[in-house]
Design a protein around this motif. Sequence first.
Motif, PDB file in Angstrom:
ATOM      1  N   SER A 239      11.554  -1.221  25.123  1.00  0.00           N
ATOM      2  CA  SER A 239      11.124  -3.100  25.857  1.00  0.00           C
ATOM      3  C   SER A 239      11.585  -3.179  27.476  1.00  0.00           C
ATOM      4  CB  SER A 239      11.509  -3.729  25.548  1.00  0.00           C
ATOM      5  OG  SER A 239      11.381  -4.088  23.214  1.00  0.00           O
ATOM      6  N   TYR A 240      13.086  -2.193  28.321  1.00  0.00           N
ATOM      7  CA  TYR A 240      13.522  -3.461  29.160  1.00  0.00           C
ATOM      8  C   TYR A 240      12.554  -1.755  29.995  1.00  0.00           C
ATOM      9  CZ  TYR A 240      15.876   0.944  28.222  1.00  0.00           C
ATOM     10  OH  TYR A 240      16.328   2.084  26.962  1.00  0.00           O
ATOM     11  N   CYS A 241      11.853  -0.296  29.960  1.00  0.00           N
ATOM     12  CA  CYS A 241      11.502   0.485  30.551  1.00  0.00           C
ATOM     13  C   CYS A 241       9.983   0.500  30.944  1.00  0.00           C
ATOM     14  CB  CYS A 241      11.387   1.941  30.120  1.00  0.00           C
ATOM     15  SG  CYS A 241      11.776   3.330  31.407  1.00  0.00           S
ATOM     16  N   PRO A 242       9.699   0.320  32.965  1.00  0.00           N
ATOM     17  CA  PRO A 242       9.217   0.368  33.428  1.00  0.00           C
ATOM     18  C   PRO A 242       8.122   1.512  33.172  1.00  0.00           C
ATOM     19  CG  PRO A 242      10.806   0.693  35.096  1.00  0.00           C
ATOM     20  CD  PRO A 242      10.753   0.402  33.124  1.00  0.00           C
ATOM     21  N   GLN A 243       8.699   2.879  32.696  1.00  0.00           N
ATOM     22  CA  GLN A 243       8.098   4.142  32.589  1.00  0.00           C
ATOM     23  C   GLN A 243       7.140   4.096  31.236  1.00  0.00           C
ATOM     24  OE1 GLN A 243       9.993   7.396  34.579  1.00  0.00           O
ATOM     25  NE2 GLN A 243      12.016   5.721  35.156  1.00  0.00           N
ATOM     26  N   SER A 244       7.830   3.991  30.743  1.00  0.00           N
ATOM     27  CA  SER A 244       7.140   3.500  28.825  1.00  0.00           C
ATOM     28  C   SER A 244       5.316   3.536  29.556  1.00  0.00           C
ATOM     29  CB  SER A 244       7.594   1.989  27.649  1.00  0.00           C
ATOM     30  OG  SER A 244       6.493   2.587  26.752  1.00  0.00           O
ATOM     31  N   SER A 245       4.729   4.094  28.547  1.00  0.00           N
ATOM     32  CA  SER A 245       2.764   4.181  28.315  1.00  0.00           C
ATOM     33  C   SER A 245       2.622   3.275  27.771  1.00  0.00           C
ATOM     34  CB  SER A 245       3.062   5.394  28.334  1.00  0.00           C
ATOM     35  OG  SER A 245       3.083   5.627  26.760  1.00  0.00           O
ATOM     36  N   HIS A 246       3.732   2.549  26.894  1.00  0.00           N
ATOM     37  CA  HIS A 246       3.337   1.705  25.493  1.00  0.00           C
ATOM     38  C   HIS A 246       3.211   0.069  26.760  1.00  0.00           C
ATOM     39  CE1 HIS A 246       4.620   3.646  21.741  1.00  0.00           C
ATOM     40  NE2 HIS A 246       4.973   4.055  23.231  1.00  0.00           N
ATOM     41  N   TYR A 247       3.508  -0.034  28.118  1.00  0.00           N
ATOM     42  CA  TYR A 247       3.373  -1.105  29.039  1.00  0.00           C
ATOM     43  C   TYR A 247       2.557  -0.985  30.123  1.00  0.00           C
ATOM     44  CZ  TYR A 247       7.184  -1.647  25.720  1.00  0.00           C
ATOM     45  OH  TYR A 247       7.629  -1.439  24.832  1.00  0.00           O
ATOM     46  N   ASP A 248       2.100  -2.296  30.697  1.00  0.00           N
ATOM     47  CA  ASP A 248       0.939  -1.558  31.720  1.00  0.00           C
ATOM     48  C   ASP A 248       2.193  -2.236  32.954  1.00  0.00           C
ATOM     49  OD1 ASP A 248      -0.983  -1.533  33.192  1.00  0.00           O
ATOM     50  OD2 ASP A 248      -2.537  -2.540  32.849  1.00  0.00           O
ATOM     51  N   THR A 249       2.556  -1.339  33.370  1.00  0.00           N
ATOM     52  CA  THR A 249       3.616  -1.526  34.125  1.00  0.00           C
ATOM     53  C   THR A 249       3.299  -1.183  35.894  1.00  0.00           C
ATOM     54  OG1 THR A 249       4.800   0.398  34.019  1.00  0.00           O
ATOM     55  CG2 THR A 249       5.814  -1.472  32.733  1.00  0.00           C
ATOM     56  N   GLY A 250       1.870  -0.336  36.047  1.00  0.00           N
ATOM     57  CA  GLY A 250       1.371   0.298  37.503  1.00  0.00           C
ATOM     58  C   GLY A 250       1.841   1.018  38.041  1.00  0.00           C
ATOM     59  N   VAL A 251       3.132   1.633  36.896  1.00  0.00           N
ATOM     60  CA  VAL A 251       3.724   3.365  37.206  1.00  0.00           C
ATOM     61  C   VAL A 251       3.402   4.664  37.193  1.00  0.00           C
ATOM     62  CG1 VAL A 251       6.187   4.477  36.531  1.00  0.00           C
ATOM     63  CG2 VAL A 251       6.039   1.789  37.018  1.00  0.00           C
ATOM     64  N   ALA A 252       2.919   5.144  37.451  1.00  0.00           N
ATOM     65  CA  ALA A 252       1.900   6.294  36.989  1.00  0.00           C
ATOM     66  C   ALA A 252       2.395   7.904  36.594  1.00  0.00           C
ATOM     67  CB  ALA A 252       0.791   6.826  38.432  1.00  0.00           C
ATOM     68  N   ARG A 253       1.974   8.214  35.733  1.00  0.00           N
ATOM     69  CA  ARG A 253       2.312   9.585  35.452  1.00  0.00           C
ATOM     70  C   ARG A 253       2.305   9.970  36.766  1.00  0.00           C
ATOM     71  NH1 ARG A 253       2.436  11.411  29.740  1.00  0.00           N
ATOM     72  NH2 ARG A 253       2.918  13.057  30.260  1.00  0.00           N
ATOM     73  N   GLU A 254       3.407  10.748  36.785  1.00  0.00           N
ATOM     74  CA  GLU A 254       3.956  12.113  38.096  1.00  0.00           C
ATOM     75  C   GLU A 254       4.331  13.197  37.586  1.00  0.00           C
ATOM     76  OE1 GLU A 254       6.126   9.908  41.391  1.00  0.00           O
ATOM     77  OE2 GLU A 254       5.037   8.460  41.355  1.00  0.00           O
ATOM     78  N   LYS A 255       3.743  14.397  38.238  1.00  0.00           N
ATOM     79  CA  LYS A 255       4.325  15.458  37.947  1.00  0.00           C
ATOM     80  C   LYS A 255       5.737  15.445  38.247  1.00  0.00           C
ATOM     81  CE  LYS A 255       2.289  18.857  40.216  1.00  0.00           C
ATOM     82  NZ  LYS A 255       2.212  19.185  41.759  1.00  0.00           N
ATOM     83  N   ARG A 256       6.773  16.837  37.768  1.00  0.00           N
ATOM     84  CA  ARG A 256       7.725  16.867  37.972  1.00  0.00           C
ATOM     85  C   ARG A 256       8.123  17.175  39.144  1.00  0.00           C
ATOM     86  NH1 ARG A 256      11.476  17.255  34.167  1.00  0.00           N
ATOM     87  NH2 ARG A 256       9.954  18.110  32.531  1.00  0.00           N
ATOM     88  N   LEU A 257       9.475  16.534  40.317  1.00  0.00           N
ATOM     89  CA  LEU A 257       9.660  16.959  40.768  1.00  0.00           C
ATOM     90  C   LEU A 257       9.589  18.629  41.102  1.00  0.00           C
ATOM     91  CD1 LEU A 257      11.536  14.119  42.934  1.00  0.00           C
ATOM     92  CD2 LEU A 257       9.071  15.051  42.426  1.00  0.00           C
ATOM     93  N   ALA A 258       9.513  19.300  42.497  1.00  0.00           N
ATOM     94  CA  ALA A 258       9.854  20.459  42.897  1.00  0.00           C
ATOM     95  C   ALA A 258      11.361  20.777  43.305  1.00  0.00           C
ATOM     96  CB  ALA A 258       8.873  21.204  43.425  1.00  0.00           C
ATOM     97  N   VAL A 259      11.801  22.154  43.120  1.00  0.00           N
ATOM     98  CA  VAL A 259      13.592  21.822  42.990  1.00  0.00           C
ATOM     99  C   VAL A 259      13.831  21.792  44.326  1.00  0.00           C
ATOM    100  CG1 VAL A 259      15.437  23.601  42.705  1.00  0.00           C
ATOM    101  CG2 VAL A 259      13.671  23.645  40.754  1.00  0.00           C
ATOM    102  N   GLU A 260      12.813  22.021  44.940  1.00  0.00           N
ATOM    103  CA  GLU A 260      13.042  22.475  46.181  1.00  0.00           C
ATOM    104  C   GLU A 260      13.515  21.039  46.756  1.00  0.00           C
ATOM    105  OE1 GLU A 260      10.585  24.344  45.999  1.00  0.00           O
ATOM    106  OE2 GLU A 260      11.820  25.369  45.205  1.00  0.00           O
TER     107      GLU A 260
END
Length: 315
Positions: free
Chosen positions: A55-76
């Motif tokens: 319930s606290y997390c802006p990254q949960s897809s259950h809530y509309d927080t405006g945080v977009a899903r992003e690709k995993r970063l590259a090692v570099e």
Amino acid sequence: MPKFTVADIRAIHDLPLPDLLFRAQQFHREHHRPNEVQLCSLLSIKTGGCPEDCSYCPQSSHYDTGVAREKRLAVEQVVEAASRAKAAGATRFCMGSAGRGPQNGEAFESVLAMVRAVRGLGMEACITLGMLTDEQAQLLAEAGLTVYNHNVDTSREFYGNIIKTRTYDDRLATLARVRKAGIKVCSGGIIGMGESIDDRCAMLATLSNLEPPPESVPINALVAVPGTPLADRPPVDPLELVRMIATARILMPTSQVRLSAGRSGLSREAQILCFLAGANSFFFGDKLLVTGNPDVEADQKLLRDAGMRPAPPIH
Ligand code: SAM
Ligand code: DTB
Ligand code: SF4
């Protein structure tokens, strides 16, 4: 028999603040350098779109927080961020990944490469990926991971009010796997989610009764993010954060106690009280995972004005 009962812990937590701070200082000065704080840098290596419902997390897809899903970063990209953090004085690099747990295969190989690269820079490497299998914990250990972050977050009793997609026992099982693989444990929680003071003490009982207790204990004050179910929680009273840190310091004298999320809402004086109470680390850098953190310049000035210094690397 647990070493500490909730009632024992509550008695410590509720001491008059001068007595509580004095006791915390005694333990702190016996086991740590009181004028040093470890600077940790935090980077989100995979952001958003998480299937869990914390319930606290802006990254949960259950809530509309405006945080977009992003690709995993590259090692570099991770190496570049870690090198910058090292140059700015951080000795520990923490990587956070949204998700219930890591997928085996290419993605996990890339995470292992990130761990090896951070260790290669001579920094402590911490990562948080959610639930692990024994095999994943073993591979992380072999890659040289210093410590795994996995918070119990709150008391067993309150947990179900905050998260429904996994249980408290799932959390404890992952912590046991991390321990078994020989990786150090970083586990703490969040205050300000609507829990009672007894819930906070019960969380500290769970942590301090682990054998051994976590080497690292992050204490987060809720960052109330619009769109999450906890968006309207009032800010934590800074003195409650100070009490929580002091109690953690007394119960786990040799652990690193980390003043984690929520510093943006704290005055300089409140942060210094947290250091007096036994916090010996904080996140350094303008961003946490997706929310803000105090400016680097402001933090440098805070340490300078307090006559404190960043802790050198531990070898
Ligand atoms: N997905 C992984 C997991 O849940 O274990 C790792 C990432 S998660 C963001 C790591 C921790 O950050 C959570 O367990 C929680 O304690 C803390 N956290 C997340 N959102 C927060 C917020 N809004 N305020 C304070 N702490 C937060
Ligand atoms: C922890 O206890 N706090 C950090 C770290 N472990 C991974 C995360 C704080 C996240 C704060 C909200 C955000 O920016 O997502
Ligand atoms: Fe997902 Fe972790 Fe956020 Fe929970 S705390 S929603 S598991 S990223």
